[in-house]
Design an enzyme around this catalytic site. Structure first.
Site, PDB file in Angstrom:
ATOM      1  N   THR A  15      58.483  47.358  57.767  1.00  0.00           N
ATOM      2  CA  THR A  15      58.443  47.382  59.337  1.00  0.00           C
ATOM      3  C   THR A  15      58.121  48.592  59.769  1.00  0.00           C
ATOM      4  OG1 THR A  15      60.209  45.764  59.101  1.00  0.00           O
ATOM      5  CG2 THR A  15      60.066  47.006  61.186  1.00  0.00           C
ATOM      6  N   ASP A  92      64.037  45.144  53.389  1.00  0.00           N
ATOM      7  CA  ASP A  92      64.739  43.977  52.883  1.00  0.00           C
ATOM      8  C   ASP A  92      64.917  44.129  51.536  1.00  0.00           C
ATOM      9  OD1 ASP A  92      64.860  42.413  55.384  1.00  0.00           O
ATOM     10  OD2 ASP A  92      63.038  41.242  54.619  1.00  0.00           O
TER      11      ASP A  92
END
Length: 339
Positions: A15, A92
């Site tokens: 991200t 993640d």
């Protein structure tokens, strides 16, 4: 707390370097230069000298075990030219990668710090720049000689960390281990909690088979057919079994236990990890856990599922000796389980 030396920042993806698109956030080229400009714009006060290099950035949901070898090799290739390392990685699967690199870089004598962000650095209110600045400062501390994860207000042992929140800046915790540092106005490093330097470097970058390890989360009524289907691919050589409580399984479910027995008989290494966030596997505490012991399953103590999966992959990529794999899974190499 500040250190000196030169730090290499490796942008793996995630991200922190993404930009908005009609399909949602996606990786974008040119992030190393944007990061340099952002860090220099803050004045760089207290930051060590650093270089930024980019691997092929990916959304971390796309991560495969083979990508761990790419990261590890990049570190090995640059090891003698830098005093510490920062890996910018998606949240993640960050705990999975931090675990894997702790096992691939045993005996390391420099800091390796994973970080990333919940909001892209290109967006308002991003936590990315603050996380990178903290990681850079930590990566310049000679006392830190292990793979760690820096995020929000804490520094955690990499192979103890888990992502527990999707929308908070403190996204990671180490459920069965204390933080290595608190990151507030000052950085408070708990030197007594750090993993001690032990022996010579034992760096290894094996070739991973992405399908070598399967993960099975128990649920009431699970069938033997489901286990057989999961373990049917011939490449599966290890199973991380997420059991109940202290390591219990439905021992009286004949179909389920027979499927595990068939897997064990063909050489699949069984590793018993609890589904619980806190506590550890005590495989002989109940008869339902002892049944796994009879199949040769390795109790993983309080190891996280991420660490157990990564360590089993590393062992299976390093040897064909199933007994050696079982022995390795039962040992604490770099603080991944309580002693």
């Amino acid at each position: 707390m500040t250190g000196t030396g030169r730090v290499l920042v490796l942008h793996v993806g995630g991200t922190i370097g993404m930009v908005a698109s009609p399909q949602g956030y996606r990786p974008a080229p040119g992030f190393p230069e944007r990061l340099r400009q952002a860090l220099h714009a803050t004045g760089g006060q207290g930051l060590p000298a650093f270089d930024v290099r980019e691997l092929d950035p990916i959304d971390s949901a796309e991560l495969r075990p083979r990508d761990w070898a790419v990261m590890a090799q990049a570190l090995v290739d640059h090891w003698d030219r830098y005093d510490g390392f920062v890996l910018l990685h998606g949240t993640d699967t960050m705990a999975w990668s931090a675990s894997a690199l702790s096992f691939l870089l045993r005996g390391l004598d420099k800091p390796v710090v994973f970080t990333g962000s919940q909001i892209p650095m290109s967006e308002p209110r991003s936590d990315g720049l603050g996380n990178v600045e903290n990681a850079l400062r930590l990566a310049a501390l000679p006392a830190l000689r292990e793979v760690t994860l820096c995020f929000g207000r804490h520094l955690l042992r990499g192979n103890r960390a888990r992502k527990l929140a999707t929308a908070q800046f403190d996204a990671f915790e180490a459920p069965n281990a204390l933080p290595l540092a608190e990151l507030g106005i000052d950085i408070h490093l708990h030197r007594d909690r750090l993993w001690p330097a032990t022996g010579p470097r034992r760096f290894a970058v094996p070739t991973f088979d992405d399908e070598a390890v399967a993960v099975l989360a128990l649920h009431p009524g699970m069938s033997g057919a489901a286990v057989d289907a999961l373990l049917a691919p011939p490449g599966v050589r290890g199973l991380v079994l997420l059991s109940y409580g202290a390591g219990n399984v439905p021992a009286n479910h004949q179909g389920f236990m027979a499927a595990l027995a068939r897997a064990a008989a063909r050489g699949v290494v069984l590793v018993n990890v609890t589904q619980c966030l806190h506590g550890s596997v005590q495989q002989g505490a109940y008869a339902t856990g002892s049944a796994l012991g009879a199949l040769g399953a390795v109790p993983a103590g309080d190891m996280t599922p991420e660490a157990a999966f990564a360590k089993l992959h590393v062992l299976l990529a390093s040897t064909d000796d199933a007994d050696a794999v079982r022995r390795g899974m039962g040992e604490s190499w770099c603080g991944e389980m309580g002693l």
